[in-house]
Design an enzyme around this catalytic site. Structure first.
Site, short mmCIF file in Angstrom:
data_model
loop_
_atom_site.label_atom_id
_atom_site.label_comp_id
_atom_site.label_asym_id
_atom_site.label_seq_id
_atom_site.Cartn_x
_atom_site.Cartn_y
_atom_site.Cartn_z
N GLY A 48 66.06 -56.05 13.80
CA GLY A 48 64.73 -56.54 13.42
C GLY A 48 64.58 -56.83 11.94
NE ARG A 110 39.79 -59.93 4.26
CZ ARG A 110 39.85 -60.15 5.57
NH1 ARG A 110 38.75 -60.24 6.26
NH2 ARG A 110 41.00 -60.29 6.18
CE LYS A 209 30.02 -59.71 5.26
NZ LYS A 209 31.21 -60.57 5.42
NE ARG A 211 33.34 -56.81 6.79
CZ ARG A 211 33.53 -57.69 7.78
NH1 ARG A 211 33.69 -57.27 9.02
NH2 ARG A 211 33.55 -58.98 7.52
C1 R5P Z 1 34.69 -61.01 3.29
O1 R5P Z 1 34.26 -60.61 2.22
C2 R5P Z 1 35.15 -62.41 3.48
O2 R5P Z 1 34.74 -63.25 2.46
C3 R5P Z 1 34.67 -62.95 4.80
O3 R5P Z 1 33.26 -62.97 4.80
C4 R5P Z 1 35.15 -62.10 5.93
O4 R5P Z 1 36.51 -61.84 5.82
C5 R5P Z 1 34.90 -62.78 7.25
O5 R5P Z 1 35.33 -61.91 8.24
P1 R5P Z 1 34.78 -62.01 9.69
O6 R5P Z 1 35.01 -63.42 10.17
O7 R5P Z 1 35.61 -61.01 10.45
O8 R5P Z 1 33.34 -61.62 9.69
#
Ligand code: R5P
Length: 329
Positions: A48, A110, A209, A211
């Site tokens: 691999g 990120r 937003k 998360r």
């Molecule tokens: C996060 O800060 C990025 O800019 C995008 O907003 C994010 O990666 C989008 O992810 P998803 O499509 O899973 O919501």
């Protein structure tokens, strides 16, 4: 980008190699540079481990561009990075004059801040890994974080796909000036949204937003007036699609038209992401080909960044050759 004197010069030969992450884009970049794609065989040993083989004679004394995004999927992403480093090492040992890493999508960006204790600074780890290879430049497109450029030892060329995406949106949106609003689906996308808005001559709205998990987000509120307008939601990437879906729901709840367009540079697209967009009624999707993806199979418009990358590589190679002529006439 090019100065007026550049067009008179013969463009330098650039050997374009591609790893296994996005050979189609690698071939297109080579075509844009007027070069055949160089020889680069990638395979796996029986256990691999990554196996790479190039043609020493082809790279000796040449400028080499290795096209290799770092795509989604834990194994694929780690392998792509390692494959890129292996190809670079082979080129270095084969006597390449200079090596460019062309990483149109730069993964792990990120993980650019230590928001919780006990977590790594992934973006820094990855840039330090790249720093172990003798790259003259690292060329990327719409990186998620400025931290990448700050952590990289090699100079980073950060290109923007926004002009290409806006051109594609222009083709898709009739009577575009009338009633558009560009929406940043989170605070991190505001700079990008402003650039789209400037080019589309439209106002900006921002979604706040939160998360809640890797795949789940919610929108707390929308800043800006979206009532009666057609939203274009823009982001650097679509991963699970959760952000786009949540932002589309939030702007419609605030009275926007239901004719929503989404645009993003990187179609990261985890499995099910395009279905998620489609089920939410988001059928007009515009992305680029910084990553190999299934977006076009779902009817998305996919804009190629090959010409953008080729122009940047050619520009840097010419500057380098010119500087060498000054030093060693
Ligand atoms: C996060 O800060 C990025 O800019 C995008 O907003 C994010 O990666 C989008 O992810 P998803 O499509 O899973 O919501």
């Amino acid at each position: 980008m090019a100065s007026s004197g550049e067009s008179a010069e013969a463009p330098p030969n650039i050997v374009v190699l591609t790893g296994s992450a996005h050979p189609v884009l690698g071939a297109e970049v080579a075509r844009e540079l007027g070069m055949p794609l160089g020889v680069c065989r990638t395979a796996r040993f029986p256990d691999g481990e990554i196996q790479v083989e190039i043609d020493d004679l082809e790279v000796e004394g040449e400028d080499v561009a290795i096209v290799q995004p770092t795509p989604s999927g834990a194994a694929a992403r780690g392998d792509a990075l390692l494959e890129l480093l292996f190809i670079a090492d082979a080129c270095h040992r084969g006597g390449a004059a200079s090596i460019f890493a062309v990483v149109p999508y730069f993964g792990y960006a990120r993980q650019d801040a230590r928001k919780l204790s006990g977590v790594p600074l992934g973006a820094r780890v990855v840039t330090r890994l790249l720093g172990t290879a003798p790259f003259e430049r690292v060329v990327t497109v719409d990186p998620h974080s400025d931290v990448l450029g700050a952590c990289l030892d090699a100079p980073m060329v950060s290109l923007s796909a926004v002009p290409l995406l806006v051109e594609a949106l222009d083709g898709e949106l009739a009577e575009r000036e009338r009633d558009l609003v560009v929406v940043a689906p989170d605070v991190g996308a505001v700079r990008l949204a402003r650039e789209y808005a400037r080019r589309l001559r439209a106002p900006v709205a921002v979604a706040y937003k939160v998360r809640t998990s890797g795949a789940e987000v919610s929108i707390e509120r929308i800043a800006g007036d979206v009532r009666g307008r057609r939203p274009i939601i823009v982001d650097d990437m679509i991963t699970t699609g959760g952000t786009m879906v949540a932002a589309a729901g939030a702007v419609q709840a605030e009275g926007s038209l239901s004719d929503v367009t989404v645009a993003a540079t990187h179609a990261v697209l985890t499995p099910g992401a395009m279905d998620r967009l489609r089920e939410a009624g988001l059928r007009r999707v515009v992305v680029t080909d910084t990553l190999a993806s299934s977006a076009s199979e779902y009817g998305a418009t996919v804009v190629s960044v090959a010409r953008l990358l080729a122009a940047s590589i050619r520009h840097v190679a010419m500057r380098r050759r010119r500087a060498q002529l000054v030093l060693h006439p």
